[in-house]
Design an enzyme around this catalytic site. Structure first.
Site, mmCIF file in Angstrom:
data_model
loop_
_atom_site.group_PDB
_atom_site.id
_atom_site.type_symbol
_atom_site.label_atom_id
_atom_site.label_comp_id
_atom_site.label_asym_id
_atom_site.label_seq_id
_atom_site.Cartn_x
_atom_site.Cartn_y
_atom_site.Cartn_z
ATOM 1 N N LYS A 78 19.699 -21.187 20.418
ATOM 2 C CA LYS A 78 19.217 -19.883 22.049
ATOM 3 C C LYS A 78 19.184 -19.997 23.084
ATOM 4 O O LYS A 78 19.331 -20.831 23.683
ATOM 5 C CB LYS A 78 17.401 -19.998 21.410
ATOM 6 C CG LYS A 78 16.884 -18.855 21.928
ATOM 7 C CD LYS A 78 15.297 -18.980 21.158
ATOM 8 C CE LYS A 78 15.048 -17.474 20.955
ATOM 9 N NZ LYS A 78 13.321 -17.282 20.497
ATOM 10 N N SER A 153 12.270 -13.256 18.950
ATOM 11 C CA SER A 153 13.050 -13.218 20.035
ATOM 12 C C SER A 153 14.213 -14.362 19.588
ATOM 13 O O SER A 153 15.302 -13.704 20.642
ATOM 14 C CB SER A 153 12.600 -14.104 21.415
ATOM 15 O OG SER A 153 12.103 -15.143 21.239
ATOM 16 N N SER A 177 8.627 -15.358 16.976
ATOM 17 C CA SER A 177 9.942 -15.052 17.755
ATOM 18 C C SER A 177 11.284 -15.735 16.511
ATOM 19 O O SER A 177 12.539 -15.364 16.391
ATOM 20 C CB SER A 177 10.883 -15.575 18.630
ATOM 21 O OG SER A 177 10.087 -14.925 19.685
#
Length: 474
Positions: A78, A153, A177
């Site tokens: 990420k 996210s 997320s």
């Protein structure tokens, strides 16, 4: 099934026995990036040294060495997590050209376990959002329907997994997320106990609400990853018991299907769209057909909403404290969140901790009777990607912009392990996820239940892959 869509534990087995090389596995995943990333926008920066890393693994195998349990698996990291020599933007225009000099701790552990860092996956600015979009790279699209959100996210990681660009997705979870994009994209996500996979570096080292975790195409792959990545570090004050046994620990939980489960159709009291809840209820009926005792319970953790907003606001300010003098330079979403955080009072924080304590006590009391608690992962199906968030939940306008993620964020507060597993497709053919909440430190229990469900409720592959002529077989 294509090599790139196999479970990660099967991919690494093929490399270990010599049927596929590390370089060939990486090439296959890179081909998926070339084929689909322009449409999906999941991988935002490639690791220019990835092929060298894969060749080094093949050379180590030729010498009879064992590079580690995540042998040759291409990983997407990420883009809020530092990677040495690989651009890391945090999804922020302020860091559009930032290249860290050192790997984050979790990235080091991936490398030490034999994985190959393929590249960085898209995220909202500093992960502050549940629809993956930012001013640097734009929006990530859902491979099941390119007009819809991939969630956030960790939306880039979920979309990359679903399309076979990577074997494992690193991510983080504050209010959902990992679980929300897993649900939207039809993969497995786990929010582990805080500190199980230490988060370092971090602006807020003592954060016990924001955790590091994993997504994969199979529950067993998450178990394999936890075994490789978990364990304390002197760099982080947040620690949890080491996960031992990996997949074997997960399989040891098989007798759980002889115990009693609980099902709550709306854990936040905020409403759930019918097409989402009905797919989750189908799993409850399937379990009952297996002679599993499943009680439907009333559990309303809606009182945690204000607590989550206060603690989330405080956490954002703590994480980004050194950059508060640039608060107006961030994107509008993050800037507004930080300003809200600066307005939180000590009374609100005290009330938030009291609500959090109450929620954990309620959950622990339930675990005296039930092995796990099941509940829908998201209140809505994937919504149009251009929207920051949906306008309504179950036909009712939202009171706040985070109401739609209440089913996940109320379960972040008690600090328990929570998995999301795909259980079917909604009325529009989009994935639906079910949350499995386990007692403290029982990640493998949640994954064992997820594994049993995924074996019976396989949803196939995204429409994008079928249109491209790839094998849609579950």
């Amino acid at each position: 099934m294509d090599l790139v869509l196999l479970p990660a534990h099967e991919q690494t087995r093929l490399v270990r026995v010599g049927e596929v090389s590390a370089a060939e596995l990486l090439d296959a995943c890179m081909a998926q990036v070339e084929r689909h990333n322009e449409a999906v926008n999941a991988v935002v920066t490639l690791n220019e040294r990835a092929h060298d890393d894969a060749r080094a693994i093949d050379e180590a195998l030729a010498r009879g060495e064992d590079p580690g349990p995540l042998l040759a698996l291409p990983v997407g990291v990420k883009d809020v997590t530092d990677t040495a020599g690989i651009r890391t933007t945090y999804g922020s225009k302020l860091y559009a050209d930032h290249v860290p000099e050192e790997d984050a701790l979790v990235v080091r552990r991936f490398r030490d376990a034999g994985a190959v860092i393929l590249g960085k996956t898209n995220t909202p600015e500093f992960a502050a959002g549940a629809n993956t979009s930012n001013e640097v790279f734009g929006a990530t699209r859902n491979p099941w329907n390119l007009e819809r959100s991939a969630g956030g996210s960790t939306g880039g990681g979920a979309a990359a997994l679903a399309t076979g660009m990577i074997s494992l997705a690193h991510g983080t979870d504050l209010g959902g997320s990992l679980r929300i994009p897993a649900s939207f994209c039809g993969v497995v996500g786990l929010r582990p106990t805080a500190g199980l996979i230490p988060t370092y570096p971090a602006g807020y080292l003592w954060d016990d609400l924001h955790v590091t975790g994993i997504m994969a195409r199979a529950s067993a792959d998450v178990a394999l990853s936890l075994h490789a990545l978990s364990g304390p570090s002197p760099l982080s004050p947040m620690t949890s018991p080491l996960q031992r046994g990996g997949i074997q620990s997960m399989l040891a939980e098989a007798d759980l299907f002889q115990r009693r489960f609980a099902y709550c159709p709306d854990v936040a009291g905020s409403g759930i769209d019918t097409s989402v809840e009905s797919r989750c209820r189908e799993v409850v009926e399937m379990l009952r057909e297996w002679d599993v005792d499943v009680d439907e319970i009333e559990l309303d953790l809606g009182y945690c909403r204000d607590a989550f907003l206060a603690l989330r606001a405080y956490g954002l300010v703590a994480h980004l404290f050194d950059g508060l003098d640039r608060i107006d330079d961030y994107g509008p979403n993050l800037s507004a969140n930080l300003k809200a955080g600066l307005a939180v009072t000590m009374r609100e924080l005290g009330a938030a901790e009291a609500a959090r304590r109450r929620a954990r006590q309620e959950m622990l009391a339930l675990f005296e009777r039930y092995a796990v608690i099941l509940t829908p992962c998201t209140a809505v199906s994937p919504f149009p990607v251009e929207q920051n968030y949906p306008e309504a939940v179950a036909g009712r306008p939202m009171e706040t912009y985070v109401d739609w993620i209440a089913p996940t964020f109320v379960l972040s507060l008690p600090g328990l392990p929570v998995a999301s597993v795909p259980v079917g497709l909604d009325d529009e053919g989009l994935p639906v996820g079910l949350q499995i909440v386990a007692p403290p430190f029982r990640e493998t229990r949640a994954l064992a239940i997820a594994g049993g469900i995924e074996a019976e409720r396989s949803i196939g592959t995204p429409a994008l892959l079928a249109l491209d002529g790839e094998d849609p077989t579950p």
